[in-house]
Every structure is written in structure tokens, then in C-alpha cells.
Design a protein around this motif. Structure first.
Motif, PDB file in Angstrom:
ATOM      1  N   TYR A  63      36.314  10.060  87.253  1.00 30.52           N
ATOM      2  CA  TYR A  63      37.207  10.178  88.406  1.00 30.52           C
ATOM      3  C   TYR A  63      36.804  11.324  89.334  1.00 30.52           C
ATOM      4  CZ  TYR A  63      40.891   7.267  86.179  1.00 30.52           C
ATOM      5  OH  TYR A  63      41.621   6.260  85.617  1.00 30.52           O
ATOM      6  N   GLY A  64      37.078  11.134  90.619  1.00 27.44           N
ATOM      7  CA  GLY A  64      37.017  12.212  91.594  1.00 27.44           C
ATOM      8  C   GLY A  64      35.733  13.011  91.569  1.00 27.44           C
ATOM      9  N   GLY A  65      35.897  14.351  91.448  1.00 26.65           N
ATOM     10  CA  GLY A  65      34.755  15.244  91.491  1.00 26.65           C
ATOM     11  C   GLY A  65      34.097  15.502  90.162  1.00 26.65           C
ATOM     12  N   THR A  66      34.547  14.825  89.106  1.00 26.70           N
ATOM     13  CA  THR A  66      33.964  14.999  87.773  1.00 26.70           C
ATOM     14  C   THR A  66      32.862  13.962  87.549  1.00 26.70           C
ATOM     15  OG1 THR A  66      35.928  16.025  86.810  1.00 26.70           O
ATOM     16  CG2 THR A  66      34.509  14.833  85.289  1.00 26.70           C
ATOM     17  N   SER A 232      33.980   7.565  94.692  1.00 24.34           N
ATOM     18  CA  SER A 232      33.617   7.477  93.265  1.00 24.34           C
ATOM     19  C   SER A 232      33.739   6.078  92.682  1.00 24.34           C
ATOM     20  CB  SER A 232      34.486   8.433  92.443  1.00 24.34           C
ATOM     21  OG  SER A 232      35.858   8.058  92.500  1.00 24.34           O
ATOM     22  N   GLY A 233      34.505   5.203  93.332  1.00 22.18           N
ATOM     23  CA  GLY A 233      34.678   3.854  92.832  1.00 22.18           C
ATOM     24  C   GLY A 233      35.641   3.759  91.664  1.00 22.18           C
ATOM     25  N   PHE A 234      35.753   2.550  91.107  1.00 25.84           N
ATOM     26  CA  PHE A 234      36.706   2.268  90.032  1.00 25.84           C
ATOM     27  C   PHE A 234      36.035   1.862  88.725  1.00 25.84           C
ATOM     28  CE2 PHE A 234      39.333   1.959  93.784  1.00 25.84           C
ATOM     29  CZ  PHE A 234      40.593   2.364  93.371  1.00 25.84           C
ATOM     30  N   ARG A 235      34.709   1.852  88.698  1.00 25.31           N
ATOM     31  CA  ARG A 235      34.043   1.418  87.468  1.00 25.31           C
ATOM     32  C   ARG A 235      34.393   2.341  86.304  1.00 25.31           C
ATOM     33  NH1 ARG A 235      30.411   3.346  84.617  1.00 25.31           N
ATOM     34  NH2 ARG A 235      29.823   4.863  86.211  1.00 25.31           N
ATOM     35  N   GLY A 236      34.223   3.650  86.489  1.00 24.09           N
ATOM     36  CA  GLY A 236      34.529   4.596  85.414  1.00 24.09           C
ATOM     37  C   GLY A 236      35.966   4.509  84.939  1.00 24.09           C
ATOM     38  N   PRO A 237      36.947   4.541  85.855  1.00 20.86           N
ATOM     39  CA  PRO A 237      38.339   4.415  85.428  1.00 20.86           C
ATOM     40  C   PRO A 237      38.626   3.144  84.625  1.00 20.86           C
ATOM     41  CG  PRO A 237      38.257   5.276  87.645  1.00 20.86           C
ATOM     42  CD  PRO A 237      36.846   4.922  87.277  1.00 20.86           C
ATOM     43  N   LEU A 238      38.044   2.012  85.024  1.00 21.76           N
ATOM     44  CA  LEU A 238      38.291   0.788  84.259  1.00 21.76           C
ATOM     45  C   LEU A 238      37.510   0.758  82.949  1.00 21.76           C
ATOM     46  CD1 LEU A 238      39.888  -0.113  86.732  1.00 21.76           C
ATOM     47  CD2 LEU A 238      38.947  -2.404  86.402  1.00 21.76           C
ATOM     48  N   ASP A 239      36.438   1.559  82.856  1.00 19.48           N
ATOM     49  CA  ASP A 239      35.731   1.649  81.578  1.00 19.48           C
ATOM     50  C   ASP A 239      36.619   2.264  80.491  1.00 19.48           C
ATOM     51  OD1 ASP A 239      33.414   0.430  82.383  1.00 19.48           O
ATOM     52  OD2 ASP A 239      32.308   2.278  82.771  1.00 19.48           O
ATOM     53  N   TRP A 240      37.602   3.061  80.869  1.00 15.96           N
ATOM     54  CA  TRP A 240      38.569   3.552  79.877  1.00 15.96           C
ATOM     55  C   TRP A 240      39.236   2.360  79.185  1.00 15.96           C
ATOM     56  CZ3 TRP A 240      41.760   8.526  80.558  1.00 15.96           C
ATOM     57  CH2 TRP A 240      41.019   9.532  81.173  1.00 15.96           C
TER      58      TRP A 240
END
Length: 324
Positions: A63-66, A232-240
Motif C-alpha cells: 500500500y501507499g508509500g511502502t 500503487s494500484g490494487f494488486r498488492g492489497p488484493l494479494d492479502w
């Protein structure tokens, strides 16, 4: 209140923080959920700092800046808890209180479950602790629940597909607006989400086209979310979500383990998450023997710390004072 980058063992984490960071103030970590950011805790960061705490709200992994690892399996619960352990150490501390909302609540609960030596107290918002089921992987249980209730496909089942994030990225502002509206306490009952989708519907298409921003969400604050998720997109958040079965396999060693540290739980009376996770509220005391309080905020929806900041702040500060 400042934003800065902290280098931990595993990744660079962007944090929002306030309060003394020289070791003189107790550390409180605030873990956001989906689709949120560290700025979702802005009111709590300010209030906790004023009350004498070092309040830190990171943008979580993906997410975000991470940093945003590429591989799905790098978003497991072990990575998410590990990130928080690393962050505590990088901040020069050895212990802290951990607070989580939405997806951040399971992370916070597991921080306390796995590392009670580091996370000496825990507060969960909106999502109760859900003990590991010995009956099998969560996605299979979710499909069974959908079939029994006859309400349609559960949205988390849809999130398992490799391209589910593309629906959100096609219209970032529209996706965020719909998501916040569908789970807000001010949204009429017949327009809020239930988490279950009719044939042909998606998480976003199930929300009315005229979805408006919740009363607590100003346009400038909303633009911060849009800018961050556009970048940043939504790929990382949905990978959770795509790791939930992996999490089940990785946590067999925690089967039947209870949370031993002091805890509190807060939930909005009108939170749609209660449709499918509310069953776990009744048994919280069985799994968290030192549960100090369990509060339902009348009329509130899912975005608890932003919908009801004063009540959440008061509850957290009261808990912090008694859980030393």
C-alpha cells in the motif's frame, strides 16, 4: 505529525507518526485495512500523541508509500506480522500496543497471538478474532457458507482470481467511492453491501452508480486516497486476500491457541462485516480471556475510526491507561 520512510529488515515502510519518538513515550502501532492507508488513522495519531503516546500508522505492505513485493505468497500473515515486529525494532522499541482495523484487525490479533512478548496489548476494530478452523481452508468454507445461506457468491471468493484488482484499477476514484459508500453507517440499509453477490455481479458493480462519499470523507482527504492508489494500484492489497488459504496452511501450529494479552474490541452496529463475521463476536471471550471490553457503537458502520473518531479515541486511550 510527520510522514517518513523507515527501513526495516524486509522492506521500506512509510509511516505517519506523532508523539515523542525518543523512547520516552509508549509506542502504539495502528494497522489499516482495505482499501485504506496510514492516513486513515490521522485522528487517532493526533489524539494518542496528545495523550502522551508515540503513535505510528504505517502504510502496510503493498500500500501507499511502502514497498510492494511482486509475489503473491509474500503477502502472507507471517510476512504481515513480521513487518510489524521489524517496525517496532526499527523504531528503537521492544514492546508496543497494536491496534488494527478491517484487514488490519486480523494482523493485530495475530501479532498478539504470535508475539505477545512484543505486542503486549491489542485492540481490534470491526473484525473480531477468528480462530483457525480445523475443518479446512477458508475459501472452501466460504463457498459452503454462500451455498447454505443462498445469498450469492462471497466477494472474497471473487478476489481470489489473478486479475481481480484490474476492476478497481479501471476507475480508481469510482472504486474507492463505491467501497467507502457500501460499508458506511450512513448508507441506507438497502444500499449497503452484504458481502454476497448475485450472479454476474462484482464487488463494485453491486454498489449503486450514484454512490456518494460518506459524510466524514472530505474531498481533499478522498483525493489523497485516489492519488495513492492510482500510483500503487490494487494488486498488492488484493494479494492479502489471495493468501488466506496459504495463511491457513502456515498457521497449523497456532491451532486452538488463545490470545493472552489484554484486549478490546469495537464494532459498528451497522457494519456489513457483521453479516459474515459477526458470528465470532459472541465467542471472543473464549479466545481472549483478558478481553477488557467489547463495544458496539450505535449507528456506526465499518469505517469506525473515521466515522466515530472521538469515541474510538476515548476507548483506545482508556484501554491504554489500564493495560500497562
Amino acid at each position: 505529525m510527520q510522514t517518513r520512510i523507515v527501513q526495516t529488515d524486509g522492506l521500506k515502510q512509510q509511516i505517519l507518526e506523532a508523539g515523542a519518538n525518543d523512547g520516552s513515550a509508549p509506542l502504539v502501532l495502528l494497522i489499516h485495512g482495505f482499501p485504506e492507508l496510514g492516513i486513515s488513522w490521522r485522528a487517532q495519531v493526533a489524539a494518542l500523541a496528545e495523550a502522551g503516546y508515540h503513535a505510528v500508522a504505517p502504510d502496510m505492505r503493498g500500500y501507499g508509500g511502502t514497498d510492494k513485493p511482486e509475489r503473491v505468497e509474500n503477502y502472507s500473515i507471517l510476512h504481515l506480522v513480521g513487518d510489524m515486529v521489524d517496525l517496532v525494532r526499527a523504531l528503537g522499541e521492544t514492546t508496543c500496543t497494536v491496534v488494527g482495523h478491517d484487514w488490519g484487525a486480523p494482523v493485530a490479533w495475530h501479532c498478539a497471538l504470535m508475539r505477545p512478548d512484543v505486542f503486549t496489548a491489542v485492540a481490534g476494530l470491526s473484525v473480531p478474532f477468528q480462530p483457525r478452523s480445523p475443518k479446512g481452508p477458508p475459501t472452501a468454507l466460504m463457498r459452503g457458507l454462500s451455498e447454505r445461506l443462498g445469498l450469492g457468491e462471497f466477494y472474497i471468493s471473487q478476489f481470489q482470481t489473478p486479475d481481480a484488482h484490474l476492476d478497481f484499477e479501471a476507475d480508481v476514484a469510482g472504486a474507492l467511492r463505491r467501497g467507502f459508500y457500501a460499508y458506511d453507517g450512513a448508507t441506507p440499509d438497502d444500499r449497503r453491501s452484504t458481502g454476497f453477490l448475485a450472479p454476474g455481479q462484482t464487488f463494485l458493480s453491486a454498489v449503486p452508480d450514484d454512490a456518494a462519499l460518506p459524510p466524514w470523507m472530505g474531498e481533499s482527504h478522498f483525493r489523497e486516497y485516489v492519488a495513492a492508489f492510482t500510483a500503487s494500484g490494487f494488486r498488492g492489497p488484493l494479494d492479502w486476500y489471495r493468501c488466506i488459504d496459504l495463511n491457513w496452511r502456515l498457521t497449523a501450529h497456532l491451532q486452538n491457541r488463545r490470545i493472552a494479552v489484554p484486549a478490546v474490541f469495537l464494532v459498528g452496529e451497522r457494519d456489513p462485516v457483521r453479516v459474515y463475521a459477526g458470528q465470532h463476536e459472541a465467542g471472543l471471550k473464549d479466545w481472549i480471556p483478558d478481553l477488557r471490553s467489547q463495544t458496539v457503537l450505535p449507528g456506526a458502520g465499518h469505517w469506525l475510526q473515521q466515522e466515530r473518531p472521538e469515541e474510538v479515541n476515548a476507548a483506545l486511550i482508556a484501554f491504554l491507561k489500564t493495560s500497562k
